[in-house]
Design an enzyme around this catalytic site. Structure first.
Site, PDB file in Angstrom:
ATOM      1  N   ASP A  89       0.838  -1.197   0.000  1.00  0.00           N
ATOM      2  CA  ASP A  89       0.000   0.000   0.000  1.00  0.00           C
ATOM      3  C   ASP A  89       0.868   1.241   0.000  1.00  0.00           C
ATOM      4  O   ASP A  89       2.073   1.187   0.245  1.00  0.00           O
ATOM      5  CB  ASP A  89      -0.941  -0.011   1.218  1.00  0.00           C
ATOM      6  CG  ASP A  89      -0.193  -0.180   2.530  1.00  0.00           C
ATOM      7  OD1 ASP A  89       0.598   0.717   2.875  1.00  0.00           O
ATOM      8  OD2 ASP A  89      -0.393  -1.208   3.214  1.00  0.00           O
ATOM      9  N   GLU A 124      22.661 -21.482 -18.591  1.00  0.00           N
ATOM     10  CA  GLU A 124      21.721 -20.646 -17.823  1.00  0.00           C
ATOM     11  C   GLU A 124      22.463 -19.500 -17.138  1.00  0.00           C
ATOM     12  O   GLU A 124      21.956 -18.377 -17.044  1.00  0.00           O
ATOM     13  CB  GLU A 124      20.990 -21.496 -16.781  1.00  0.00           C
ATOM     14  CG  GLU A 124      19.920 -22.403 -17.387  1.00  0.00           C
ATOM     15  CD  GLU A 124      19.335 -23.395 -16.397  1.00  0.00           C
ATOM     16  OE1 GLU A 124      18.175 -23.772 -16.569  1.00  0.00           O
ATOM     17  OE2 GLU A 124      20.060 -23.813 -15.450  1.00  0.00           O
TER      18      GLU A 124
END
Ligand code: DGJ
Length: 732
Positions: free
Chosen positions: A534, A614
């Site tokens: 928030d 990777e």
């Protein structure tokens, strides 16, 4: 002047670049709302109509005039007890036990700059960036004073609202409901967009018409919650991403809240946002003041995309604080999904060593470094480094990590206590437990009573001892359960209804102290992922771990929902291992990287388990993120698709504000035989500009990409992704 008061008409007009807001002190001193929407110049009181409302309440002052009813008139701060039977902002118990309040205009002030709120987070601005309007109202019978605050930031089309309620009477009054803002719309059909969810699946968008009867969202959990975000949008039925009128309301608060929307008997729409009234009552003694947390309002007449970008800017530039708010955030690796609680100091250093080789900039040590924390049911509250587990003091690990060229970050959960902890054994009354009742457990832990300063101070001191012992440059601030047994040993029986509000204020005080004492520590909020995502938390730390769900495909939807109200820079987002630990899904590393890059970027896996190929890909991702950091964080964010649509794509774009470059990302959410071609339309480019696709070298006209779109290259497998970086080469 952003704010104007016309004495002859009693009309206040607030102007932002593209919006206007008007209210009027009417002949009875009632503060009526007149208008909020696209920019206008003239008075809007002609919008008010008066018809016989004899079956509603008629204000006594109106005499025999049955057309004057607060049940039908639009208001700025409606109260219970005035004949307005809709949901109201304020419900107050008088000294005689009655519930009534009738606020009338007394005075106002207009000044340059933006008001602040004691103990509460709020938008801030330079003197020349903003103006403030304060309107003072009073309830004559009780002496309650309400000051309504309006902070105006014209360039973002933002108006902030807050309220201060002061008891100027001689006896206590009790607030049963004290919302911050009411928006009354005289006519029109609106949709409410809300962001609902659950742990690990937060902020899903739901859009539905505001119908007769009450629709409400909110939290009773002590934190703003995974279930409903304290942000909502009211939009014209036909408003879309690029066109239509819409309004956003963002509550700058991290505890219980309530957002309401109601179509009334006359077809008018009322929208309210503020503190949750359940589990709340606040006793105001004579002379005492109560502040309602801030709501940020914004209006866009150019669709929801523009509305989101208004919120992105005001939150990023005028709510987030500290040195990190506009700085590149370090690319981090967090050990949580690599090890959970099962690690040693050596293992952590090994992850650091791998990270340094790949260009990662910070190692974050998550839960498990303190007390006897080998299981999640013990030791919260005992913020003492487990030197046995780490193989030495924290400083020895941090020094090794720093020597690898990495910063070091640490996880904490200061508001919690385990029953199996030295702290709980010494101070059982510091946990929120209702006397005579057994507490409700959640994740086997209890909540500390942060409304009590001595409790928070103790935790503060013990955390400072850890932070002072080593070069910690980041804190992940977690909170892993809701507050249930609301009780404070320090509050009297008449004050227990204040405890949750004071708990949140205690949290803010604590965060503020940490921020002041350690201005070089970057704080990332977290609450079981996105359970306290928030605007309030963003005042204390500029980023929040968006969700405990790290699956890239779920994240596309979670981050899509989050983007409506929050900037990309606020979204903590990491690449994790496959199969994903939350969903079992395997998504290509390229896509995991592209999705995590739409946020504050990092990794959360055992880097040592990556293949050499990777690792090369991770190196390239880290470099790409660093190269594009400014475009991603400072650019204009465009949602290009709705990932909830069946057969939908995940598609989004960052475009530099001046149109000089853009980064497009598209993810295939599913695949089919004999596939259709998907197209996306770009946005935010210069229409007359010529753009070069950096990888393919092909040239495109900006207008063509924005009007005709571009075909998405065919992807053989599901969850593959495509990125295109466009750079402006010239203009026609
Ligand atoms: C919940 C967080 O969201 C996770 O990332 C992790 O930090 C755990 N808590 C640790 O307990």
């Amino acid at each position: 002047m952003a704010v104007n008061y016309d004495e002859t008409t009693g009309i206040f007009t607030i102007q932002t670049e593209k919006s206007s807001y008007q209210m009027q002190v009417d002949r009875f001193g009632v503060l009526l709302h007149l208008y909020y929407g696209g920019r206008v110049n003239g008075p809007m009181d002609y919008l008010l109509t008066f018809q016989d409302r004899g079956f509603s309440g008629n204000l006594y002052d109106a005499g025999a005039d049955r057309t004057y009813s607060l049940d039908a008139l639009p208001q700025e701060y409606p109260c219970q007890g005035t004949g307005d039977f809709r949901s109201v902002c304020l419900s107050m118990e008088n000294p005689d036990g009655t519930l009534s309040c009738d606020l009338r205009y007394r005075s106002h002030k207009i000044y340059n700059g933006k008001y602040g709120l004691p103990g509460l987070p709020a938008v801030y601005a330079k003197e020349e960036e903003a103006q403030t309007l304060e309107i003072r109202l009073e309830d004559e019978a009780s002496g309650l004073e309400a000051v309504l605050f309006y902070g105006v930031l014209p360039k973002y089309d933002v108006i902030t609202r807050s309220v201060c309620l002061t008891n100027r009477g001689t006896e206590p009054v009790v607030l049963h409901k004290a919302s911050t803002v009411c928006l009354d719309f005289l006519w029109g059909d609106y949709d409410l967009l809300r962001f609902y969810g659950r742990h690990a699946m937060e902020r899903n968008l739901e859009r539905a018409p505001i119908a007769h009867g009450m629709t409400s969202i909110g939290s009773r959990r002590g934190a703003s919650s995974h279930q409903y975000n304290p942000f909502m949008i009211v939009a014209d039925r036909n408003a879309g991403e690029e066109d239509g009128r819409c309004y956003g309301l963002s509550f700058v608060y991290s505890g219980n809240f309530k957002g309401e929307a109601e179509k009334d008997q006359y077809g008018q729409t009322r929208v309210i946002m503020g503190l949750q009234d359940e589990l709340f009552s606040y006793r105001l003694k004579p002379g005492e003041a109560f502040y309602g947390p801030e709501v940020i309002l914004s209006y866009s007449g150019e669709g929801i995309g523009k509305l989101s970008r208004n919120f992105h800017k005001v939150i990023r530039h005028n709510l987030c604080r500290g040195k990190f708010k506009e700085m590149p955030r370090p690319v981090l690796v967090n050990n949580w999904e690599a090890t959970y609680l099962d690690f040693t100091g050596e293992k952590i250093c090994e992850i650091g060593r791998q990270a340094a080789e790949l260009g990662i900039e910070m190692l974050v040590l998550d839960d498990g470094w303190f007390g006897k924390r080998d299981s999640d049911s013990v030791s919260l509250g005992d913020w003492v480094v487990n030197e046995k587990k780490l193989g030495g003091p924290l400083s020895s690990i941090v020094e090794r990590v720093n020597a690898m060229g990495l910063k070091f970050g640490l996880w904490v959960e200061p508001e919690m206590v385990s029953e199996d902890s030295d702290l709980y054994r010494a101070h059982p009354d510091w946990a929120m437990v209702i006397p005579g009742r057994r507490p409700v457990r959640s994740r086997q832990q209890l909540v500390l009573d942060f409304s009590r300063e001595e409790v928070a101070d103790y935790i503060f001191d013990s955390l400072c001892r850890v932070l002072d012992s080593a070069n910690v440059e980041y804190l992940k601030w977690d909170m892993n359960r809701s507050v249930i047994d609301v009780y404070s040993a320090l509050a009297g029986c008449a004050e227990q209804g204040e405890v949750l509000y004071k708990y949140t204020l205690g949290l803010y005080r604590f965060l503020d102290r940490i921020g002041r004492r350690y201005p070089n520590i970057l704080i990332e909020g977290c609450c079981g992922g996105g359970g306290r995502f928030d605007a309030g938390m963003l005042y204390y730390g500029p980023q929040i771990w968006c969700s405990d769900n790290t699956d890239a495909i779920d994240r596309i939807r979670i981050q899509y929902g989050t983007s409506f109200g929050y900037p990309i820079s606020a979204v903590g987002s990491h690449v994790s291992a496959v199969p994903n630990h939350q969903t079992g899904r395997s998504v290509p590393l390229k896509t995991r990287g592209a999705v995590a890059m739409a946020g504050s970027f990092g990794y959360e896996l055992d880097l040592g388990k990556l293949t050499p190929a990777e690792k090369e890909e991770v190196k390239a991702q880290v470099k790409a993120y660093k190269d594009n950091w400014k475009l991603i964080q400072d650019g204009e964010y465009y949602r290009l698709s709705n990932p909830y649509e069946p057969d939908g794509l995940g598609a989004w774009e960052f475009a530099a504000e001046d149109g000089s470059e853009a980064l497009l990302t598209v993810v295939a959410l599913n695949t089919h035989g004999n596939p259709l071609t998907s197209y996306v339309r770009l946005k935010g480019l210069r229409a007359d500009g010529w753009y070069r696709d950096e990888a393919a070298g092909k040239m495109y006209e900006g207008r063509a990409l924005m009007e005709g779109g571009i075909p998405v290259p065919h992807m053989e497998d599901e969850y593959q992704s495509w990125q295109m970086h466009l750079r402006l080469c010239g203009e026609r």
